[in-house]
Design a protein around this motif. Structure first.
Motif, PDB file in Angstrom:
ATOM      1  N   THR A   1       0.861  -1.040  -0.145  1.00  0.00           N
ATOM      2  CA  THR A   1      -0.156   0.112   0.166  1.00  0.00           C
ATOM      3  C   THR A   1       0.730   1.380  -0.038  1.00  0.00           C
ATOM      4  O   THR A   1       0.583   2.217  -0.724  1.00  0.00           O
ATOM      5  CB  THR A   1      -0.881   0.243   1.343  1.00  0.00           C
ATOM      6  N   THR A   2       2.116   1.134   0.580  1.00  0.00           N
ATOM      7  CA  THR A   2       3.004   2.187   0.582  1.00  0.00           C
ATOM      8  C   THR A   2       3.495   2.660  -0.732  1.00  0.00           C
ATOM      9  O   THR A   2       3.564   3.831  -1.076  1.00  0.00           O
ATOM     10  CB  THR A   2       4.139   2.135   1.599  1.00  0.00           C
ATOM     11  N   LEU A   3       3.866   1.404  -1.350  1.00  0.00           N
ATOM     12  CA  LEU A   3       4.346   1.643  -2.746  1.00  0.00           C
ATOM     13  C   LEU A   3       3.349   2.042  -3.611  1.00  0.00           C
ATOM     14  O   LEU A   3       3.476   3.009  -4.789  1.00  0.00           O
ATOM     15  CB  LEU A   3       4.968   0.296  -3.270  1.00  0.00           C
ATOM     16  N   LEU A   4       2.031   1.639  -3.723  1.00  0.00           N
ATOM     17  CA  LEU A   4       1.013   2.144  -4.372  1.00  0.00           C
ATOM     18  C   LEU A   4       0.469   3.567  -4.293  1.00  0.00           C
ATOM     19  O   LEU A   4       0.407   4.590  -4.962  1.00  0.00           O
ATOM     20  CB  LEU A   4      -0.359   1.276  -4.440  1.00  0.00           C
TER      21      LEU A   4
ATOM     22  N   ILE B   1      -1.766   5.789  -6.009  1.00  0.00           N
ATOM     23  CA  ILE B   1      -3.025   4.776  -6.021  1.00  0.00           C
ATOM     24  C   ILE B   1      -3.258   4.575  -4.582  1.00  0.00           C
ATOM     25  O   ILE B   1      -2.495   3.815  -3.988  1.00  0.00           O
ATOM     26  CB  ILE B   1      -2.651   3.453  -6.948  1.00  0.00           C
ATOM     27  N   GLY B   2      -4.436   4.767  -4.030  1.00  0.00           N
ATOM     28  CA  GLY B   2      -4.689   4.327  -2.707  1.00  0.00           C
ATOM     29  C   GLY B   2      -4.234   5.125  -1.654  1.00  0.00           C
ATOM     30  O   GLY B   2      -3.644   6.149  -1.916  1.00  0.00           O
ATOM     31  N   GLU B   3      -4.212   4.584  -0.419  1.00  0.00           N
ATOM     32  CA  GLU B   3      -3.707   5.114   0.597  1.00  0.00           C
ATOM     33  C   GLU B   3      -2.768   4.275   1.579  1.00  0.00           C
ATOM     34  O   GLU B   3      -3.332   3.299   1.629  1.00  0.00           O
ATOM     35  CB  GLU B   3      -4.550   6.018   1.641  1.00  0.00           C
TER      36      GLU B   3
END
Length: 366
Positions: free
Chosen positions: A64-67, A72-74
């Motif tokens: 999620t950090t990379l996204l 993208i996203g949080e």
């Protein structure tokens, strides 16, 4: 010793003497398939590399950090986890990948130009020059003035070694690949002697330790600034070499045939040599000496995807990046919380493979 190895392997043609290049559709298909597979594996490895270490970050938090970084996203990671990923692990991941890509594509070029699958990026003294420059920076204390003095000295050493070897090969007004090889061996031996003498004559044990650690190769000092400096040199050099990959195919068939098809042989050869040397120098400047990546990766890619350099060079870059990223990740966790130097690990993998090549080449000559 190196000369004997090359004489022993001189009959090992990369294309069995006259293999023709593939059709355009076949090249594109293999390139896309290989690129997708290697890119997917690299992405998965990067997630693992960003998660593991003395401080473990859950894979979901890493993903999620990379996204989040690409919009993208949080991120679901804690602030400490985000700081570790973004400031410490990601620069190391990027630097390991681009250095591996540089060594992989340089190895493919050198093996093609010398028509020998035992050639590697350091064969014309570039790696030895970088080592000597770095050792001078550490021993003189220049490396303590600024963190960038060490890679600058290393890159200058690589460029100087390359210039001397090219000068030797061009004496008399006629460029000779055989003289380039012999000159590279001689210059590497000379620079190796200087490096060894500097280590022996240094009284400060801490300085000696720094020198040995740098020579062993690693990415523990990786920063975003290192990536920003090394990446443009490596990317531009790699794109230049890929652009002339078709001409390299023709050179391997015959220089006379290449000339008859409009290839400017001297220009293409010198462009490839200089590009390979510069990107190797940039890689060595920020990583230290990392052996066998440029030997192992192009050879494996050639066995799987064929000898067409339009496919071989791009996939060697991706494969080299993936290989070194995996090796660096393993080096970080195998002795955790201590760290094994990545150059030591690649040598442990590459040396047996090199012996395998020697035995196979010897069997062919008997």
């Amino acid at each position: 010793m190196q000369l004997r190895v090359f004489l022993l392997a001189s009959e090992m043609s990369l294309h069995n003497g006259s293999e023709r290049v593939s059709t355009g559709s076949g090249v594109l298909r293999r390139l896309l398939l290989g690129g997708l597979i290697l890119s997917g594996l690299t992405l998965l490895t990067a997630i693992v590399a960003a998660s593991v270490g003395p401080f473990t970050v859950p894979f979901t938090h890493t993903a999620t950090t990379l996204l989040d970084l690409i919009g993208i996203g949080e991120s679901t990671a804690k602030p400490t986890e985000q700081a570790i990923i973004q400031s410490i692990r990601l620069p190391r991941i990027f630097l390991a990948f681009i250095v591996g890509a540089a060594l992989g594509i340089s190895g493919g070029i050198m093996q093609g130009l010398f028509r020998n699958s035992m050639a590697d990026p350091g064969i014309i003294g570039v790696s030895s020059g970088g080592a000597t420059g770095a050792v001078v920076a550490i021993a003189s204390g220049a490396a303590t003035v600024s963190t960038f003095f060490l890679p600058v000295f290393a890159f200058i050493g690589s460029a100087a070694a390359m210039a001397v070897v090219f000068l030797i090969a061009s004496v008399g007004g006629r460029f000779s690949m055989a003289t380039l090889l012999l000159g590279g061996i001689a210059v590497s031996s000379f620079l190796g002697a200087i490096t060894t003498a500097t280590i022996i004559l240094t009284d400060d044990l801490n300085v000696q330790r720094q020198i040995i650690f740098w020579i062993a190769g690693g990415f523990d000092t990786a920063r975003w600034e290192s990536v920003q400096i090394a990446a443009p040199i490596i990317v531009v050099g790699a794109l230049i070499t890929i652009f002339v990959a078709r001409d390299l195919n023709l050179l391997l068939v015959s220089e006379d045939e290449a000339r008859s098809l409009g290839v400017r042989v001297a220009l293409v050869r010198n462009t490839l040599l200089i590009s390979a040397s510069l990107i190797t120098g940039a890689a060595v400047a920020f990583s230290g000496i990392i052996a066998f990546v440029g030997l192992v990766v192009p050879h494996v890619v050639r066995l799987i995807a064929g000898a067409d350099h339009r496919v071989l060079l791009p996939l060697s870059a991706l494969g080299g990046g993936l290989f070194l990223l995996v090796a660096d990740t393993a080096a970080r966790i195998v002795l955790s919380p201590a760290e094994l130097r990545v150059g030591v690990l690649t040598a442990m993998i590459g040396a047996p493979f090199f012996i395998f090549l020697l035995l196979r080449s010897k069997a062919r000559l008997l």
